[in-house]
Design a protein around this motif. Structure first.
Motif, short mmCIF file in Angstrom:
data_model
loop_
_atom_site.label_atom_id
_atom_site.label_comp_id
_atom_site.label_asym_id
_atom_site.label_seq_id
_atom_site.Cartn_x
_atom_site.Cartn_y
_atom_site.Cartn_z
N TYR A 199 0.74 -1.53 -0.03
CA TYR A 199 0.43 -0.46 0.37
C TYR A 199 0.96 0.93 0.19
O TYR A 199 0.82 2.34 -1.04
CB TYR A 199 -1.07 0.29 1.25
CG TYR A 199 -1.13 1.05 1.94
CD1 TYR A 199 -2.33 1.89 1.13
CD2 TYR A 199 -0.88 1.42 2.84
CE1 TYR A 199 -2.91 3.64 0.97
CE2 TYR A 199 -1.90 2.28 3.30
CZ TYR A 199 -2.42 4.00 2.69
OH TYR A 199 -2.90 5.23 2.67
N PHE A 309 -3.32 -2.64 -5.13
CA PHE A 309 -3.86 -1.72 -4.77
C PHE A 309 -3.77 -0.44 -5.96
O PHE A 309 -4.66 0.53 -5.85
CB PHE A 309 -2.68 -0.71 -3.87
CG PHE A 309 -2.76 -1.52 -2.56
CD1 PHE A 309 -3.92 -1.22 -2.03
CD2 PHE A 309 -1.85 -2.16 -2.58
CE1 PHE A 309 -3.64 -2.41 -0.06
CE2 PHE A 309 -1.63 -3.10 -1.23
CZ PHE A 309 -3.24 -2.94 -0.89
N HIS A 324 -8.09 5.76 0.70
CA HIS A 324 -6.92 5.44 1.93
C HIS A 324 -8.55 4.27 2.25
O HIS A 324 -8.21 4.07 3.06
CB HIS A 324 -6.70 6.95 2.45
CG HIS A 324 -5.63 7.26 1.92
ND1 HIS A 324 -4.57 6.85 1.30
CD2 HIS A 324 -5.61 9.17 1.15
CE1 HIS A 324 -3.08 7.53 0.95
NE2 HIS A 324 -4.26 8.83 0.94
N VAL A 327 -8.91 1.51 1.69
CA VAL A 327 -7.67 0.62 2.00
C VAL A 327 -7.90 0.20 3.32
O VAL A 327 -7.93 -0.91 3.87
CB VAL A 327 -6.54 1.40 1.91
CG1 VAL A 327 -5.17 0.85 2.67
CG2 VAL A 327 -5.83 1.84 0.33
#
Length: 355
Positions: A199, A309, A324, A327
């Protein structure tokens, strides 16, 4: 090799209640080292305002400060005091990480810590102590590798400074690492190094592409970054070859033969890569010492989920706050569900061309 190894936040306070004297001594070592880093900080603004300071240092710190603002304003990364101060440690690396693996396996020896979770290495602020640990592990039958670390993140527990160890790189490497380290403060999943580093690596690489594009510069970055990508791809391919050989071999003798063949192929492939670089030998030092399983451990950690990602970023329309948040949602899933989601993202149509 540059910043492909990092020590996550390991706080002395988190060691409270641990019974082992050796463990307490290790945490005390970490506490002393972290205090030395924090104690060496000085505000970048003060350095920039001092005409007596080195002009090149001031130029690079000014660039880093501009990128630091860009990271918060455009990349959705934390707006805090990190990387607004500078620390000269007077040494080439801030920490040294010790990796260890068995003779015939790429399964790393893991170390587990409060807050950071389990990681595939153990870090030391002293090179001598790192070498002593490597010797101890070798006596137990492990293959080892010591990697110097120019940068690491305390995951937001402290305001991390820009370090002199980071200024050894060119500008692109410096800024990519700054974005990478800030990503660790944005989302961090204890115990899953491959998730965290993939990430953060995506954020660093994509953030640098956008930074360069905003300034009318080519997207591919510096020649040094391009060479590093080739080097990492070479080592990643060797890892895959070794993993396949270890898995398919009938016995240990066959595994040793597969290992020897994989490293022989690696030497040939590196020679071909160097020829494509007109003989540039910036990675010769890495190959000057014997290859072993431990030397290959970091190369899966930072690239394993890059494609996933990239696909997730595309799915979220290149919107950084949404990315974000997605994630963070992935990180909140149980390990098996998270693994399935990452695999599905990697297999998404067009993902091979992402980034």
């Amino acid at each position: 090799m540059r910043r492909r190894w990092r020590l996550p936040a390991l706080l002395l306070a988190a060691a409270a209640g641990l019974a082992s004297c050796s463990t307490l001594n290790y945490y005390a070592h970490l506490g002393r080292g972290q205090w030395q880093v924090l104690n060496a900080r000085e505000p970048i603004d003060r350095i920039l305002a001092d005409p007596q300071r080195d002009p090149e240092l001031r130029r690079r710190l000014s660039l880093a400060l501009a990128a630091r603002d860009y990271a918060s304003q455009r990349l959705g990364l934390p707006a805090n005091g990190s990387y607004r101060r500078y620390a000269d440690l007077g040494r080439p690396y801030v920490v040294w990480n010790v990796f260890a693996a068995p003779e015939l396996s790429l399964q790393p020896l893991e170390h587990c810590f409060p807050i950071a979770g389990c990681v595939a290495y153990r870090g030391y602020y002293s090179e001598a102590e790192a070498r002593a640990e490597a010797l101890r592990l070798q006596a137990q039958g492990y293959e080892t590798h010591i990697g110097g670390v120019p940068a690491y993140s305390t995951l937001g527990w402290f305001d991390d400074p820009l370090l002199n160890t980071m200024l050894r790189w060119d500008d692109d490497r410096l800024l990519e690492t700054l974005f990478h380290e800030l990503a660790h403060q944005q989302v961090y999943l204890p115990g899953d190094t491959a998730f965290n580093e993939s990430y953060a690596s995506f954020v660093g690489e994509q953030g640098l592409r956008e930074w360069r594009a905003a300034r009318g510069q080519p997207a591919e970055g510096s020649l040094a970054l391009q060479r590093e990508a080739g080097f990492v791809a070479l080592l990643s391919a060797t890892r895959e070859r070794l993993e396949a050989g270890y898995a398919s071999a009938a016995d240990d003798d066959a595994r040793r033969a597969a290992k020897a063949a994989a490293f022989a192929q690696l030497a040939q492939d590196y020679a071909a890569l160097k020829a494509g670089w007109n003989g540039w030998g910036g990675y010769d030092r890495f190959f000057a010492t014997p290859m072993n399983n431990a030397k290959l451990l970091p190369f899966a950690l930072y690239n394993q989920h890059l494609a996933a990602f990239a696909a997730l970023f595309a799915r979220e329309g290149g919107d950084w706050p949404r990315f974000h948040a997605a994630v963070a949602a992935l990180a909140a899933q149980p390990a098996e569900a998270r693994g399935r989601a990452l695999a599905a993202l990697t297999a998404a149509p067009g993902v091979a061309d992402a980034g």
